[in-house]
Write a protein that holds these residues in place. Structure first.
Motif, PDB file in Angstrom:
ATOM      1  N   ARG A  73      74.480  61.380 -61.133  1.00 15.02           N
ATOM      2  CA  ARG A  73      74.978  60.113 -61.701  1.00 15.02           C
ATOM      3  C   ARG A  73      75.285  59.080 -60.483  1.00 15.02           C
ATOM      4  O   ARG A  73      76.044  59.933 -60.032  1.00 15.02           O
ATOM      5  N   LEU A  74      75.967  58.176 -60.324  1.00 15.89           N
ATOM      6  CA  LEU A  74      76.942  57.413 -59.501  1.00 15.89           C
ATOM      7  C   LEU A  74      77.602  56.806 -60.355  1.00 15.89           C
ATOM      8  O   LEU A  74      77.363  55.812 -61.498  1.00 15.89           O
ATOM      9  N   VAL A  75      79.115  56.420 -60.214  1.00  7.41           N
ATOM     10  CA  VAL A  75      79.777  55.947 -60.645  1.00  7.41           C
ATOM     11  C   VAL A  75      81.026  55.372 -59.578  1.00  7.41           C
ATOM     12  O   VAL A  75      80.954  56.184 -58.936  1.00  7.41           O
ATOM     13  N   THR A  76      81.032  53.893 -59.491  1.00  5.81           N
ATOM     14  CA  THR A  76      81.535  52.589 -59.097  1.00  5.81           C
ATOM     15  C   THR A  76      83.339  53.262 -58.734  1.00  5.81           C
ATOM     16  O   THR A  76      83.778  53.345 -60.227  1.00  5.81           O
ATOM     17  N   ILE A  77      83.568  52.442 -58.721  1.00  6.66           N
ATOM     18  CA  ILE A  77      85.140  52.335 -58.712  1.00  6.66           C
ATOM     19  C   ILE A  77      85.401  51.116 -59.985  1.00  6.66           C
ATOM     20  O   ILE A  77      87.031  50.869 -60.463  1.00  6.66           O
TER      21      ILE A  77
END
Length: 103
Positions: A73-77
């Motif tokens: 998973r990649l979660v951004t600001i």
């Protein structure tokens, strides 16, 4: 069963009935984290097990479907996320990728 809420090795809504019992375990570790902890990349391993029946009391351990796998998973600001997983089960391998964003 058959989604990110259980039974990931099976197609969406593959097992449906009036009663369901499911068990999920996911072990996550951060690969990268932004300085203030708002954005991150993580990998995970998982184990899912579950079954459906007419009634909860009719569910038997011998009928439980299992899946194991791994993903990222990649979660951004901004609240956007992307990820995917590979799941292995009795009926083969299932790959899934997703992308979502917050408005």
């Amino acid at each position: 069963m058959g989604s990110e809420q259980g039974g990931r090795a099976y197609s969406q809504q593959r097992f449906r009935h009036l009663a369901m019992a499911a068990f999920m375990v996911e072990w996550r570790w951060e690969v990268w984290q932004e300085l203030h902890g708002r954005s991150r990349a993580e990998s995970f391993l998982f184990y899912d097990s579950g079954s459906v029946a007419d009634r909860v009391f009719d569910i038997q351990l011998k009928n439980m479907r299992r899946s194991i796998g791994f993903g990222f998973r990649l979660v951004t600001i901004e609240g956007s996320s992307m990820g995917g997983y590979m799941a292995f089960g009795d009926e083969g391998i299932r790959l899934r990728a997703s992308l979502s964003t917050a408005f």
